[in-house]
Motif scaffolding. Structure first.
Motif, PDB file in Angstrom:
ATOM      1  N   MET A  59       0.818  -1.209   0.000  1.00 26.45           N
ATOM      2  CA  MET A  59       0.000   0.000   0.000  1.00 26.45           C
ATOM      3  C   MET A  59       0.855   1.264   0.000  1.00 26.45           C
ATOM      4  O   MET A  59       0.506   2.259  -0.650  1.00 26.45           O
ATOM      5  N   VAL A  60       1.993   1.232   0.704  1.00 25.92           N
ATOM      6  CA  VAL A  60       2.881   2.391   0.715  1.00 25.92           C
ATOM      7  C   VAL A  60       3.473   2.622  -0.671  1.00 25.92           C
ATOM      8  O   VAL A  60       3.519   3.755  -1.173  1.00 25.92           O
ATOM      9  N   ILE A  61       3.935   1.544  -1.314  1.00 26.42           N
ATOM     10  CA  ILE A  61       4.506   1.661  -2.652  1.00 26.42           C
ATOM     11  C   ILE A  61       3.458   2.149  -3.643  1.00 26.42           C
ATOM     12  O   ILE A  61       3.726   3.011  -4.486  1.00 26.42           O
ATOM     13  N   LEU A  62       2.251   1.614  -3.551  1.00 27.95           N
ATOM     14  CA  LEU A  62       1.171   2.020  -4.455  1.00 27.95           C
ATOM     15  C   LEU A  62       0.891   3.516  -4.323  1.00 27.95           C
ATOM     16  O   LEU A  62       0.876   4.249  -5.321  1.00 27.95           O
ATOM     17  N   ALA A  63       0.653   3.976  -3.095  1.00 27.85           N
ATOM     18  CA  ALA A  63       0.290   5.374  -2.871  1.00 27.85           C
ATOM     19  C   ALA A  63       1.439   6.328  -3.183  1.00 27.85           C
ATOM     20  O   ALA A  63       1.257   7.356  -3.849  1.00 27.85           O
ATOM     21  N   ALA A  64       2.639   5.989  -2.702  1.00 28.78           N
ATOM     22  CA  ALA A  64       3.791   6.867  -2.924  1.00 28.78           C
ATOM     23  C   ALA A  64       4.151   6.940  -4.402  1.00 28.78           C
ATOM     24  O   ALA A  64       4.469   8.021  -4.926  1.00 28.78           O
ATOM     25  N   SER A  65       4.092   5.805  -5.092  1.00 25.81           N
ATOM     26  CA  SER A  65       4.407   5.786  -6.518  1.00 25.81           C
ATOM     27  C   SER A  65       3.419   6.636  -7.289  1.00 25.81           C
ATOM     28  O   SER A  65       3.784   7.360  -8.222  1.00 25.81           O
ATOM     29  N   LEU A  66       2.164   6.546  -6.899  1.00 27.82           N
ATOM     30  CA  LEU A  66       1.120   7.295  -7.592  1.00 27.82           C
ATOM     31  C   LEU A  66       1.353   8.798  -7.468  1.00 27.82           C
ATOM     32  O   LEU A  66       1.230   9.542  -8.443  1.00 27.82           O
ATOM     33  N   VAL A  67       1.715   9.248  -6.274  1.00 25.18           N
ATOM     34  CA  VAL A  67       1.910  10.684  -6.046  1.00 25.18           C
ATOM     35  C   VAL A  67       3.221  11.182  -6.664  1.00 25.18           C
ATOM     36  O   VAL A  67       3.239  12.172  -7.408  1.00 25.18           O
ATOM     37  N   ILE A  68       4.317  10.479  -6.372  1.00 25.96           N
ATOM     38  CA  ILE A  68       5.629  10.960  -6.820  1.00 25.96           C
ATOM     39  C   ILE A  68       5.761  10.892  -8.341  1.00 25.96           C
ATOM     40  O   ILE A  68       6.251  11.829  -8.981  1.00 25.96           O
ATOM     41  N   SER A  69       5.307   9.795  -8.952  1.00 29.04           N
ATOM     42  CA  SER A  69       5.432   9.665 -10.401  1.00 29.04           C
ATOM     43  C   SER A  69       4.583  10.700 -11.122  1.00 29.04           C
ATOM     44  O   SER A  69       4.907  11.111 -12.245  1.00 29.04           O
ATOM     45  N   GLY A  70       3.482  11.111 -10.511  1.00 23.67           N
ATOM     46  CA  GLY A  70       2.643  12.133 -11.123  1.00 23.67           C
ATOM     47  C   GLY A  70       3.288  13.502 -11.138  1.00 23.67           C
ATOM     48  O   GLY A  70       2.921  14.367 -11.932  1.00 23.67           O
ATOM     49  N   VAL A  71       4.281  13.693 -10.271  1.00 26.30           N
ATOM     50  CA  VAL A  71       4.947  14.992 -10.170  1.00 26.30           C
ATOM     51  C   VAL A  71       6.249  15.017 -10.969  1.00 26.30           C
ATOM     52  O   VAL A  71       6.547  15.999 -11.654  1.00 26.30           O
ATOM     53  N   VAL A  72       7.036  13.947 -10.904  1.00 25.63           N
ATOM     54  CA  VAL A  72       8.354  13.958 -11.547  1.00 25.63           C
ATOM     55  C   VAL A  72       8.388  13.199 -12.872  1.00 25.63           C
ATOM     56  O   VAL A  72       9.450  13.014 -13.447  1.00 25.63           O
ATOM     57  N   ASN A  73       7.260  12.772 -13.372  1.00 26.38           N
ATOM     58  CA  ASN A  73       7.145  11.966 -14.595  1.00 26.38           C
ATOM     59  C   ASN A  73       7.447  10.510 -14.269  1.00 26.38           C
ATOM     60  O   ASN A  73       8.448  10.194 -13.622  1.00 26.38           O
ATOM     61  N   ASN A  74       6.579   9.608 -14.733  1.00 27.68           N
ATOM     62  CA  ASN A  74       6.626   8.230 -14.251  1.00 27.68           C
ATOM     63  C   ASN A  74       7.783   7.389 -14.795  1.00 27.68           C
ATOM     64  O   ASN A  74       8.150   6.394 -14.186  1.00 27.68           O
ATOM     65  N   VAL A  75       8.382   7.768 -15.924  1.00 28.92           N
ATOM     66  CA  VAL A  75       9.469   6.954 -16.479  1.00 28.92           C
ATOM     67  C   VAL A  75      10.725   7.007 -15.603  1.00 28.92           C
ATOM     68  O   VAL A  75      11.234   5.965 -15.177  1.00 28.92           O
ATOM     69  N   PRO A  76      11.265   8.197 -15.291  1.00 22.94           N
ATOM     70  CA  PRO A  76      12.451   8.216 -14.421  1.00 22.94           C
ATOM     71  C   PRO A  76      12.162   7.709 -13.015  1.00 22.94           C
ATOM     72  O   PRO A  76      13.043   7.127 -12.373  1.00 22.94           O
ATOM     73  N   TYR A  77      10.932   7.913 -12.534  1.00 20.18           N
ATOM     74  CA  TYR A  77      10.598   7.407 -11.203  1.00 20.18           C
ATOM     75  C   TYR A  77      10.663   5.884 -11.189  1.00 20.18           C
ATOM     76  O   TYR A  77      11.207   5.281 -10.250  1.00 20.18           O
ATOM     77  N   ALA A  78      10.118   5.234 -12.212  1.00 18.37           N
ATOM     78  CA  ALA A  78      10.147   3.772 -12.273  1.00 18.37           C
ATOM     79  C   ALA A  78      11.583   3.263 -12.299  1.00 18.37           C
ATOM     80  O   ALA A  78      11.917   2.269 -11.639  1.00 18.37           O
ATOM     81  N   ALA A  79      12.441   3.953 -13.054  1.00 17.53           N
ATOM     82  CA  ALA A  79      13.847   3.534 -13.140  1.00 17.53           C
ATOM     83  C   ALA A  79      14.547   3.631 -11.789  1.00 17.53           C
ATOM     84  O   ALA A  79      15.415   2.819 -11.468  1.00 17.53           O
ATOM     85  N   THR A  80      14.156   4.610 -10.987  1.00 14.62           N
ATOM     86  CA  THR A  80      14.778   4.796  -9.676  1.00 14.62           C
ATOM     87  C   THR A  80      14.208   3.846  -8.632  1.00 14.62           C
ATOM     88  O   THR A  80      14.926   3.371  -7.751  1.00 14.62           O
TER      89      THR A  80
END
Length: 429
Positions: free
Chosen positions: A319-340
């Motif tokens: 649940m933490v990964i789901l929620a945090a990924s949703l918020v952070i990737s929406g701000v910094v663009n989801n491609v570089p976030y996924a790579a990190t």
């Protein structure tokens, strides 16, 4: 250095959101600042997969834009626009539903950026025929492309990154993610009337005019249309079979574009007319700024903070990964976030106390990252492309106009994804 990189990104993001300064100018200025300091160097910008410009995205966009430019000369977009309007009986709501479903399905089979590049011209022509505002329809398609692209390995760029690190196959994504995507797209479709109130009023005379049109007459060059059809079929097949062919989608798009340029014998101005140069430059600047955040460890620190509260529990981590990924990737663009984020998930999985469902963390990451692309106007590549096309067609979509709708859809997606992960992997096991 990390403070400066973060400050540049925050200021640039604020200026982009304010829309008082051209977003491409802001992105390139921010990129110039982080390079000049220097936080990152030319090696980081041009050659690094983690911190550099994602050339696969840039060249995929360029290739598909050229293909769309050649296709435009055939009249096929006019044909499809008239066909869609007539099948929907001129109803703007039915047209939006039809375009949303087509976009979601196509995004799962191809990729979301390619899909919006092909669907957007059709949408603009349909709306022009009916004299209605195209902006709501383009926003709906961008949102649908990010939802539909979540279903498969090739549908959204972050999925390719996640699959590579997690050792996941095309069928794994289809089995584990397609069910929730179908549910979310269905709910999104039901939300359309309330999400875009006032967007479905059309002049009855315009509707009658559209219904009287003969779509076959819209085709201007049958020979070129056949050539485009053959090349497009080959391009789409290569997209799906990119692993056995050892050709990345960007290379496939460029080869397809090159073949069409040769066989069409069009003037340079014709096939380059659909290239969104501002969009390509904006992406380059954005990638460089985000690369600075990656190199200085800002994105990694944010990702690590998101998983510190798990306490060894798989459910909590999910649940933490789901929620945090949703918020952070929406701000910094989801491609570089996924790579990190992928190496962090890879390290976290074996450390969990209850490892009954180890792969669930990958699915939480994929759902959060892909659905999170809808959160803001720059959360996903498809969003940026749609905004660029809309602005060039005098159907300007503001950052906040998109983001207001995106927040609603993202909230709905988060709730359904969390419920799905909990029921499938923890209740049913």
């Amino acid at each position: 250095m990390s403070v400066f990189a973060l400050a540049v990104f925050v200021v640039a993001y604020a200026l982009i959101a304010s829309e008082r300064v051209n977003k491409t100018l802001v992105a390139l200025t921010g990129a110039a600042l982080v390079v000049a300091l220097p936080i990152i160097n030319s090696q980081d910008v041009f050659y690094s997969h983690e911190t550099g410009i994602d050339w696969d995205v840039i060249f995929l966009l360029l290739g598909m834009m050229i293909i769309v430019g050649v296709l435009r000369q055939t009249g096929v977009f006019e044909y499809v626009s008239i066909w869609a309007a007539k099948r929907a009986r001129g109803s703007p709501l039915r047209i939006m539903i039809l375009l949303v479903l087509v976009t979601a399905i196509a995004s799962a089979l191809l990729d979301n950026v390619t899909t919006v590049l092909l669907i957007a011209p059709v949408t603009l022509l349909v709306c022009d025929r009916l004299a209605i505002n195209a902006a709501p329809y383009l926003i709906a398609e961008a949102l649908a492309s990010n939802l539909g692209g979540t279903a498969t390995l090739v549908g959204d760029p972050p999925n390719i990154v996640i699959a590579s690190r997690g050792g996941l196959s095309f069928n794994d994504f289809l089995i584990h993610l397609a069910p929730i995507v179908v549910i979310v797209v269905a709910v999104f479709t039901l939300m359309l009337p309330r999400l875009f109130p006032g967007a479905f009023a059309a002049d009855p005379d315009r509707v009658a005019d559209v219904m009287s049109l003969e779509e076959k007459e819209a085709i201007r060059d049958h020979g070129l249309l056949i050539k485009c059809g053959v090349v497009l079929a080959a391009v789409f097949a290569a997209f799906i079979a990119n692993e056995p062919l050892h050709m990345r989608p960007s290379m496939v798009a460029l080869v397809g574009a090159g073949i069409l340029v040769v066989v069409s014998r069009l003037q340079q101005s014709d096939y380059l007319s659909s290239v969104e140069w501002d969009t390509l430059l904006f992406f380059a600047g954005l990638f460089i700024m985000v690369g600075a955040l990656v190199k200085t460890g800002v994105v990694k620190q944010l990702a690590e903070l998101a998983v510190t509260a798990t306490g060894g529990s798989t459910l909590s981590a999910t649940m933490v990964i789901l929620a945090a990924s949703l918020v952070i990737s929406g701000v910094v663009n989801n491609v570089p976030y996924a790579a990190t984020m992928t190496p962090i998930v890879a390290e976290l999985t074996p450390a969990l106390v209850d490892r009954g469902n180890p792969d669930v963390l990958w699915w939480a990451l994929a759902l959060g990252t892909d659905f999170g692309g809808n959160l803001t106007a720059i959360g996903a590549s498809a969003n940026v492309v749609i905004l660029g096309i809309a602005n060039r067609a005098d159907n300007s979509i503001s950052f906040w106009e998109f983001t207001r709708k995106g927040i609603v859809v993202t909230t709905m997606s988060l709730a359904l994804a969390a419920l799905y992960l909990w029921v499938r992997y923890f209740v049913l096991g």
